[in-house]
Design a protein around this motif. Structure first.
Motif, PDB file in Angstrom:
ATOM      1  N   VAL A  36       0.802  -1.231   0.000  1.00 54.90           N
ATOM      2  CA  VAL A  36       0.000   0.000   0.000  1.00 54.90           C
ATOM      3  C   VAL A  36       0.833   1.278   0.000  1.00 54.90           C
ATOM      4  O   VAL A  36       0.273   2.366  -0.116  1.00 54.90           O
ATOM      5  CB  VAL A  36      -0.978   0.028   1.212  1.00 54.90           C
ATOM      6  CG1 VAL A  36      -1.934  -1.158   1.158  1.00 54.90           C
ATOM      7  CG2 VAL A  36      -0.235   0.047   2.546  1.00 54.90           C
ATOM      8  N   VAL A  37       2.155   1.151   0.131  1.00 58.42           N
ATOM      9  CA  VAL A  37       2.972   2.372   0.219  1.00 58.42           C
ATOM     10  C   VAL A  37       3.650   2.676  -1.122  1.00 58.42           C
ATOM     11  O   VAL A  37       3.542   1.907  -2.081  1.00 58.42           O
ATOM     12  CB  VAL A  37       4.030   2.284   1.353  1.00 58.42           C
ATOM     13  CG1 VAL A  37       3.365   2.228   2.716  1.00 58.42           C
ATOM     14  CG2 VAL A  37       4.967   1.105   1.150  1.00 58.42           C
ATOM     15  N   LYS A  43       9.652  -0.262   2.638  1.00 55.79           N
ATOM     16  CA  LYS A  43       8.945  -1.458   2.152  1.00 55.79           C
ATOM     17  C   LYS A  43       8.966  -1.537   0.630  1.00 55.79           C
ATOM     18  O   LYS A  43       9.192  -2.610   0.067  1.00 55.79           O
ATOM     19  CB  LYS A  43       7.502  -1.456   2.673  1.00 55.79           C
ATOM     20  CG  LYS A  43       6.662  -2.603   2.149  1.00 55.79           C
ATOM     21  CD  LYS A  43       5.420  -2.897   3.002  1.00 55.79           C
ATOM     22  CE  LYS A  43       4.345  -1.835   2.979  1.00 55.79           C
ATOM     23  NZ  LYS A  43       3.152  -2.212   3.768  1.00 55.79           N
ATOM     24  N   ASP A  75      -5.837  -1.923   2.371  1.00 62.66           N
ATOM     25  CA  ASP A  75      -5.382  -2.681   3.541  1.00 62.66           C
ATOM     26  C   ASP A  75      -6.099  -4.007   3.799  1.00 62.66           C
ATOM     27  O   ASP A  75      -5.480  -5.054   3.883  1.00 62.66           O
ATOM     28  CB  ASP A  75      -5.532  -1.827   4.801  1.00 62.66           C
ATOM     29  CG  ASP A  75      -4.705  -0.570   4.741  1.00 62.66           C
ATOM     30  OD1 ASP A  75      -3.658  -0.587   4.077  1.00 62.66           O
ATOM     31  OD2 ASP A  75      -5.095   0.428   5.348  1.00 62.66           O
ATOM     32  N   SER A  93       1.452  -3.932   7.593  1.00 60.44           N
ATOM     33  CA  SER A  93       1.914  -3.394   8.864  1.00 60.44           C
ATOM     34  C   SER A  93       1.491  -4.350   9.990  1.00 60.44           C
ATOM     35  O   SER A  93       0.429  -4.966   9.933  1.00 60.44           O
ATOM     36  CB  SER A  93       1.283  -2.013   9.051  1.00 60.44           C
ATOM     37  OG  SER A  93       1.225  -1.690  10.411  1.00 60.44           O
ATOM     38  N   LYS A  96      -2.005  -4.482  11.453  1.00 63.43           N
ATOM     39  CA  LYS A  96      -3.158  -4.847  10.609  1.00 63.43           C
ATOM     40  C   LYS A  96      -3.479  -6.344  10.625  1.00 63.43           C
ATOM     41  O   LYS A  96      -4.177  -6.831   9.745  1.00 63.43           O
ATOM     42  CB  LYS A  96      -2.910  -4.368   9.184  1.00 63.43           C
ATOM     43  CG  LYS A  96      -2.911  -2.844   9.081  1.00 63.43           C
ATOM     44  CD  LYS A  96      -2.627  -2.336   7.696  1.00 63.43           C
ATOM     45  CE  LYS A  96      -2.585  -0.819   7.677  1.00 63.43           C
ATOM     46  NZ  LYS A  96      -2.032  -0.268   6.443  1.00 63.43           N
ATOM     47  N   ARG A 172      -6.570   9.774  12.564  1.00 59.84           N
ATOM     48  CA  ARG A 172      -6.604   8.538  11.758  1.00 59.84           C
ATOM     49  C   ARG A 172      -5.643   7.514  12.359  1.00 59.84           C
ATOM     50  O   ARG A 172      -4.502   7.846  12.700  1.00 59.84           O
ATOM     51  CB  ARG A 172      -6.188   8.830  10.316  1.00 59.84           C
ATOM     52  CG  ARG A 172      -6.190   7.605   9.419  1.00 59.84           C
ATOM     53  CD  ARG A 172      -4.846   6.895   9.369  1.00 59.84           C
ATOM     54  NE  ARG A 172      -4.964   5.587   8.712  1.00 59.84           N
ATOM     55  CZ  ARG A 172      -3.931   4.815   8.397  1.00 59.84           C
ATOM     56  NH1 ARG A 172      -2.704   5.200   8.664  1.00 59.84           N
ATOM     57  NH2 ARG A 172      -4.102   3.633   7.840  1.00 59.84           N
ATOM     58  N   GLN A 174      -4.410   3.096  12.039  1.00 60.54           N
ATOM     59  CA  GLN A 174      -4.518   1.807  11.370  1.00 60.54           C
ATOM     60  C   GLN A 174      -5.504   0.956  12.188  1.00 60.54           C
ATOM     61  O   GLN A 174      -5.828   1.306  13.311  1.00 60.54           O
ATOM     62  CB  GLN A 174      -3.160   1.115  11.330  1.00 60.54           C
ATOM     63  CG  GLN A 174      -2.044   1.967  10.739  1.00 60.54           C
ATOM     64  CD  GLN A 174      -0.710   1.280  10.928  1.00 60.54           C
ATOM     65  OE1 GLN A 174      -0.358   0.394  10.147  1.00 60.54           O
ATOM     66  NE2 GLN A 174       0.044   1.666  11.937  1.00 60.54           N
ATOM     67  N   PHE A 195      -4.928   3.193   4.379  1.00 62.79           N
ATOM     68  CA  PHE A 195      -3.780   4.072   4.137  1.00 62.79           C
ATOM     69  C   PHE A 195      -3.998   4.945   2.892  1.00 62.79           C
ATOM     70  O   PHE A 195      -3.669   6.131   2.890  1.00 62.79           O
ATOM     71  CB  PHE A 195      -2.521   3.221   3.972  1.00 62.79           C
ATOM     72  CG  PHE A 195      -1.256   4.020   3.888  1.00 62.79           C
ATOM     73  CD1 PHE A 195      -0.842   4.802   4.959  1.00 62.79           C
ATOM     74  CD2 PHE A 195      -0.461   3.980   2.762  1.00 62.79           C
ATOM     75  CE1 PHE A 195       0.340   5.533   4.908  1.00 62.79           C
ATOM     76  CE2 PHE A 195       0.725   4.704   2.692  1.00 62.79           C
ATOM     77  CZ  PHE A 195       1.126   5.478   3.769  1.00 62.79           C
ATOM     78  N   ASN A 212       2.542   8.517  11.956  1.00 66.40           N
ATOM     79  CA  ASN A 212       3.243   7.804  10.886  1.00 66.40           C
ATOM     80  C   ASN A 212       4.737   7.908  11.076  1.00 66.40           C
ATOM     81  O   ASN A 212       5.206   8.894  11.622  1.00 66.40           O
ATOM     82  CB  ASN A 212       2.948   8.465   9.535  1.00 66.40           C
ATOM     83  CG  ASN A 212       1.956   7.692   8.725  1.00 66.40           C
ATOM     84  OD1 ASN A 212       2.175   6.535   8.405  1.00 66.40           O
ATOM     85  ND2 ASN A 212       0.840   8.321   8.417  1.00 66.40           N
ATOM     86  N   ASN A 216       6.574   7.374   5.521  1.00 66.67           N
ATOM     87  CA  ASN A 216       5.201   7.298   5.014  1.00 66.67           C
ATOM     88  C   ASN A 216       4.585   8.688   4.894  1.00 66.67           C
ATOM     89  O   ASN A 216       3.871   8.987   3.932  1.00 66.67           O
ATOM     90  CB  ASN A 216       4.324   6.468   5.959  1.00 66.67           C
ATOM     91  CG  ASN A 216       4.450   4.980   5.699  1.00 66.67           C
ATOM     92  OD1 ASN A 216       5.152   4.553   4.790  1.00 66.67           O
ATOM     93  ND2 ASN A 216       3.785   4.188   6.512  1.00 66.67           N
ATOM     94  N   LEU A 237       6.167   1.452  13.651  1.00 60.20           N
ATOM     95  CA  LEU A 237       5.407   0.877  12.526  1.00 60.20           C
ATOM     96  C   LEU A 237       6.377   0.078  11.652  1.00 60.20           C
ATOM     97  O   LEU A 237       7.386   0.613  11.179  1.00 60.20           O
ATOM     98  CB  LEU A 237       4.743   1.997  11.700  1.00 60.20           C
ATOM     99  CG  LEU A 237       3.711   1.560  10.650  1.00 60.20           C
ATOM    100  CD1 LEU A 237       2.720   2.690  10.356  1.00 60.20           C
ATOM    101  CD2 LEU A 237       4.333   1.073   9.358  1.00 60.20           C
ATOM    102  N   TYR A 239       6.672  -4.186   9.482  1.00 63.17           N
ATOM    103  CA  TYR A 239       5.919  -5.153   8.682  1.00 63.17           C
ATOM    104  C   TYR A 239       6.317  -6.602   8.945  1.00 63.17           C
ATOM    105  O   TYR A 239       7.446  -6.891   9.326  1.00 63.17           O
ATOM    106  CB  TYR A 239       6.176  -4.875   7.192  1.00 63.17           C
ATOM    107  CG  TYR A 239       6.047  -3.416   6.858  1.00 63.17           C
ATOM    108  CD1 TYR A 239       4.788  -2.821   6.787  1.00 63.17           C
ATOM    109  CD2 TYR A 239       7.175  -2.614   6.657  1.00 63.17           C
ATOM    110  CE1 TYR A 239       4.652  -1.472   6.521  1.00 63.17           C
ATOM    111  CE2 TYR A 239       7.054  -1.261   6.388  1.00 63.17           C
ATOM    112  CZ  TYR A 239       5.794  -0.701   6.321  1.00 63.17           C
ATOM    113  OH  TYR A 239       5.654   0.632   6.067  1.00 63.17           O
TER     114      TYR A 239
HETATM  115  C1  LMR Z   1      -0.563   2.762   7.470  1.00 58.25           C
HETATM  116  O1  LMR Z   1      -1.673   2.337   7.135  1.00 58.25           O
HETATM  117  O2  LMR Z   1      -0.392   3.876   7.992  1.00 58.25           O
HETATM  118  C2  LMR Z   1       0.654   1.908   7.228  1.00 58.25           C
HETATM  119  O3  LMR Z   1       0.360   0.610   7.653  1.00 58.25           O
HETATM  120  C3  LMR Z   1       1.030   1.878   5.783  1.00 58.25           C
HETATM  121  C4  LMR Z   1       2.221   0.997   5.568  1.00 58.25           C
HETATM  122  O4  LMR Z   1       2.065  -0.073   5.000  1.00 58.25           O
HETATM  123  O5  LMR Z   1       3.307   1.429   5.972  1.00 58.25           O
END
Ligand code: LMR
Length: 335
Positions: A36-37, A43, A75, A93, A96, A172, A174, A195, A212, A216, A237, A239
Motif C-alpha cells: 500500500v505504500v 517497504k 489494507d 503493517s 493490521k 486517523r 490503522q 492508508f 506515521n 510514510n 510501525l 511489517y
Molecule cells: C498505514 O496504514 O499507515 C501503514 O500501515 C502503511 C504501511 O504499509 O506502511
C-alpha cells in the motif's frame, strides 16, 4: 547410398525430432506482491530488491510482480486476496493482523514499548518474533520475515506538545485496537481509515491528524496538509512479510530455497535502509517548510509516557499478559 537430397531430408527430420524432444520452457511461477505504500519507501524498496534477487536466483523460473500504492488492493482487501490466492505475497503493517485473528501482533503498537531499532531487533529476532509468525500458520499464511519501517511522529494542524493538545482531535489510525486505546488515552477520537485514503481525509478535514513514520508521511505528501508534527517516537510501525502457505509449500523445493535466499538478503537490505530512509524523509519535510516539527522537552515526554503507558495494562487482555511480560523480559523492562 545416400544422395544429397536424402541427406538434407534426414537433417531436416533430425532438427524436427530435436525440437519435438526439447522440453517446452515452463511458464514462470508468478508471485504477485501487493502493498500500500510508495515504491520509494523502506517497504517499496525491499519489495523491489526481493523481485530482483528472486528472479536472479531462480534464473527466471519465478517472476515477481510488485504492485505498490494500493494499486491492486487496500489494507483489508489485500489480506483477503492473500488467503484466496489472488496475490501470493504481502508485507502488511504489524498493526493490521487483527482482522486475521492474530491480534497478538498489536504488541508492536504498544506506546513506549521499544526504545529504538536495537530494542526492535531483540523482539523480531528473538522468540517473541518467531512465536508471532508461527501463529499465522493455522490461518493458511506463512510469515517469512520482519521488515523495518520506523518510529512514529504525531501530526495535526495544531501543535501537539502535551496530551491535552489532543483533546477532541479526530486522529486517523490503522486498524489496531491498541492504537485506538492509545488515541483515546490522549483524549483524541480515533478513526480507522485505509492508508490510501489518509491524504484526502487530512486535506478535506475528515480527520485532523494522524501518526506515521516520516517515510510514510513524506511519500504520501501528508506534510503538505499537516501544519504541525511532534517527534514523539511513541510507537513503531513495521511489517511482516507473508505468503499464502499452500502456494509456498507447493513450490518446487529448489525454487523455494532460492526464494528463501532472496528473502533473507532482501530483508537485510530493507532493514539496513529503513532508518536512513526515515531520517532523509524527515530532513526533506523540514526543508519543505510546510510543517513545523517539534521536539518534546523531558517534562513533556514524561507527560506523554504517563498518559500512554497505562495502555499496556489496559490492553493486556487483547494481546496477552504473558506475551507482554515476555516482551518486557526481552527488553529488560522491569515495569
Ligand atoms: C498505514 O496504514 O499507515 C501503514 O500501515 C502503511 C504501511 O504499509 O506502511
Amino acid at each position: 547410398m545416400l544422395t544429397r537430397r536424402s541427406l538434407a531430408r534426414l537433417a531436416g527430420a533430425a532438427v524436427l525430432a530435436m525440437s519435438v524432444a526439447a522440453p517446452a520452457r515452463a511458464e514462470p511461477v508468478v508471485i504477485k506482491f501487493s502493498h500500500v505504500v510508495a515504491p520509494d519507501t523502506p517497504k517499496g524498496k525491499g519489495a523491489a530488491k526481493f523481485k530482483e534477487l528472486a528472479e536472479k536466483y531462480t534464473e527466471g523460473a519465478v517472476k515477481v510482480e510488485v504492485y505498490p500504492n494500493s494499486q491492486l488492493y487496500k489494507d483489508k482487501e489485500e489480506l483477503e486476496a492473500l488467503q484466496l490466492g489472488a496475490v501470493q505475497m504481502l508485507a502488511p503493517s504489524l498493526a493490521k493482523f487483527g482482522p486475521l485473528g492474530v491480534q497478538q501482533f498489536e504488541l508492536f503498537d504498544l506506546p513506549y514499548l521499544m526504545n529504538g531499532y536495537d530494542d526492535l531487533r531483540k523482539i523480531t529476532d528473538g522468540p517473541v518474533g518467531k512465536d508471532l509468525l508461527a501463529r499465522l500458520e493455522p490461518k493458511g499464511i506463512k510469515g517469512l520475515a520482519y521488515w523495518d519501517n520506523g518510529f512514529k511522529v504525531m501530526s495535526a494542524n495544531s501543535p501537539l506538545h502535551v496530551p491535552d493538545d489532543f483533546l477532541g482531535l479526530k486522529m486517523r489510525i490503522q486498524s489496531s485496537k491498541i492504537l485506538e486505546a492509545e488515541m483515546q488515552a490522549l483524549g483524541a477520537v480515533p478513526q480507522v481509515l485505509a492508508f490510501s485514503e489518509v491524504y484526502q481525509a487530512l486535506q478535506t478535514g475528515v480527520v485532523d491528524g494522524t501518526e506515521n513514520p516520516p517515510s510514510n508521511m513524506y511519500t504520501q505528501k501528508m506534510h503538505e496538509v499537516q501544519k504541525h508534527a511532534t517527534l514523539s517516537n511513541h510507537g513503531y510501525l513495521g511489517y511482516a512479510v507473508i505468503v499464502n502457505k499452500a502456494f509456498w509449500e507447493g513450490l518446487d523445493p529448489a525454487v523455494r530455497a532460492n526464494l528463501e535466499k532472496a528473502m533473507a538478503e532482501a530483508t537485510d537490505y530493507a532493514n539496513s535502509i529503513a532508518k536512513k530512509e526515515n531520517d532523509d524523509a524527515l530532513a526533506a519535510m523540514k526543508a519543505a517548510g510546510t510543517t513545523t516539527f517539534y521536539e518534546l522537552s523531558d517534562e513533556e515526554r514524561a507527560e506523554w509516557v504517563a498518559a500512554l503507558r497505562p495502555v499496556h495494562k489496559e490492553m493486556a487482555g487483547r494481546i496477552g499478559a504473558d506475551l507482554i511480560k515476555q516482551a518486557y523480559d526481552t527488553l529488560g523492562i522491569t515495569e
